[in-house]
Design a protein around this motif. Sequence first.
Motif, mmCIF file in Angstrom:
data_model
loop_
_atom_site.group_PDB
_atom_site.id
_atom_site.type_symbol
_atom_site.label_atom_id
_atom_site.label_comp_id
_atom_site.label_asym_id
_atom_site.label_seq_id
_atom_site.Cartn_x
_atom_site.Cartn_y
_atom_site.Cartn_z
ATOM 1 N N ARG A 16 13.059 -9.994 29.568
ATOM 2 C CA ARG A 16 13.407 -9.602 28.203
ATOM 3 C C ARG A 16 14.914 -9.378 28.057
ATOM 4 N NH1 ARG A 16 8.281 -5.546 26.919
ATOM 5 N NH2 ARG A 16 6.894 -7.194 26.092
ATOM 6 N N GLU A 37 9.654 -16.635 27.242
ATOM 7 C CA GLU A 37 8.585 -16.037 26.438
ATOM 8 C C GLU A 37 7.208 -16.379 26.999
ATOM 9 O OE1 GLU A 37 9.200 -17.310 22.448
ATOM 10 O OE2 GLU A 37 10.679 -15.746 22.015
ATOM 11 N N ALA A 38 7.043 -17.631 27.453
ATOM 12 C CA ALA A 38 5.759 -18.005 28.057
ATOM 13 C C ALA A 38 5.517 -17.209 29.339
ATOM 14 C CB ALA A 38 5.744 -19.505 28.349
ATOM 15 N N ILE A 74 6.698 -14.235 30.010
ATOM 16 C CA ILE A 74 6.397 -12.847 29.634
ATOM 17 C C ILE A 74 4.947 -12.728 29.179
ATOM 18 C CG2 ILE A 74 6.883 -11.064 27.913
ATOM 19 C CD1 ILE A 74 9.829 -11.865 28.106
ATOM 20 N N GLN A 75 4.485 -13.712 28.400
ATOM 21 C CA GLN A 75 3.088 -13.686 27.977
ATOM 22 C C GLN A 75 2.150 -13.754 29.175
ATOM 23 O OE1 GLN A 75 1.902 -13.088 24.912
ATOM 24 N NE2 GLN A 75 4.041 -12.777 24.325
ATOM 25 N N GLY A 76 2.506 -14.586 30.159
ATOM 26 C CA GLY A 76 1.691 -14.659 31.369
ATOM 27 C C GLY A 76 1.680 -13.347 32.129
ATOM 28 N N LEU A 86 2.183 -10.371 30.798
ATOM 29 C CA LEU A 86 1.394 -9.415 30.017
ATOM 30 C C LEU A 86 -0.099 -9.648 30.235
ATOM 31 C CD1 LEU A 86 3.400 -9.393 26.659
ATOM 32 C CD2 LEU A 86 3.296 -7.581 28.378
ATOM 33 N N ALA A 87 -0.469 -10.928 30.374
ATOM 34 C CA ALA A 87 -1.875 -11.220 30.684
ATOM 35 C C ALA A 87 -2.255 -10.667 32.055
ATOM 36 C CB ALA A 87 -2.119 -12.724 30.623
ATOM 37 N N GLU A 110 -2.893 -7.098 31.640
ATOM 38 C CA GLU A 110 -4.207 -6.895 31.035
ATOM 39 C C GLU A 110 -5.316 -7.088 32.061
ATOM 40 O OE1 GLU A 110 -7.110 -5.899 28.524
ATOM 41 O OE2 GLU A 110 -4.962 -5.647 28.212
#
Length: 388
Positions: free
Chosen positions: A104, A234-235, A237-239, A241-242, A245
Amino acid sequence: MSAGFSRSIHAIATDGHRGSIAGVAIGALLLAGWLAWFFLARVGRYESSVSARLEVGQAAHRVEAPLGGRVAAVHLELGAEVAAGDVLIELDVEPIRRDIDERRARLEAIARQMGPLRDEIAARARALRAGAEAARAHVDEAKARLREAEAGARFQELEAERAVRLRKDGLVSEAEAARLAAEAQSRRSASEALERAAARIGVERRTSQSEQQAELARLDREAASLEGERLVLEAAIQGLLAEIERRRIRSPIAGRVGDIALLRVGSFVSEGDVVAAVVPPGELRAIAEFPPSSIGRIRPGQEGRVRLDAFPWTEYGTLSATVERVATEAKEGRIRVELGVRPDPASPIPMQHGLPGSVVIEVERVSPATLVLRAAGQIVQVGGGAGG
């Protein structure tokens, strides 16, 4: 004296006779009652289970760890009600969060670069369009001057040619003819100079435009590279965050926590470890196991009683139940029987999934004579088998 003694003896004999008759009558009545009970009464015959436990109609859902890691937080409490999606356990995600923070930070740096870069690209594009328009105007002006000079040179050349003809006729002096020829040559030289200048302006315009376009293309490539890096970050970071989760172990269904593993903050779990069991809401039933000799004796619709080990039946009573399903084949030497339980609202027994106990089912009601005859038949059969 003798007469009185005789009467006494007679009275005693008479009373004894009457007592024996009364005793025989009472014995006959008792025998008749016993025979009536022996042949006419009905007593229950029961089958007792080897084991039994209370279960809900739907199977409990095991909650497994999707991956291994260190336990960071535990939100489990035995018997607590949970909703589908509630977080039960959180695994350590600090390394992932640090990675996200770094990415980020790079995204923020890219955003700070992209703003001025886009402004510069827009300014250079405007400058390129304005320069192209100015260059076209300059070229058009040079062409206009060239056309004017070409017309003047052509006119002067015609005048010089006419002066040469007049000179031959003696109408124009030699000096005038020479002057007109020199002026025609000067006008031609000026026209050629303007032509070369116009060509040079065109070349300079194309060169300048090429350089500006090359610089604009370089800036576009730089912006595209930063944009591509932004999308990749961004991809990523999404990974991540997954992944965070995935490290939140959630309840798959709504229900009650029926079992939990011994977990503490800081302990480790491996992928596939069962950390809890969630019991869905539903009607309780008793699942009992009987010996194979019960096949054919236990049938759906028969009544039974459930006794729970943790709640002695002499103190807490029993639960009423009805046979619903009976297995037709033995599995591991046991017959599975499912019974519907009818809880008593006044009973202090908590109706919870997993409570162990035993089940007694009344399989038939027969007379005592039938039981005696069956026992005698078994004794004769055993004796005959031993004798053979």
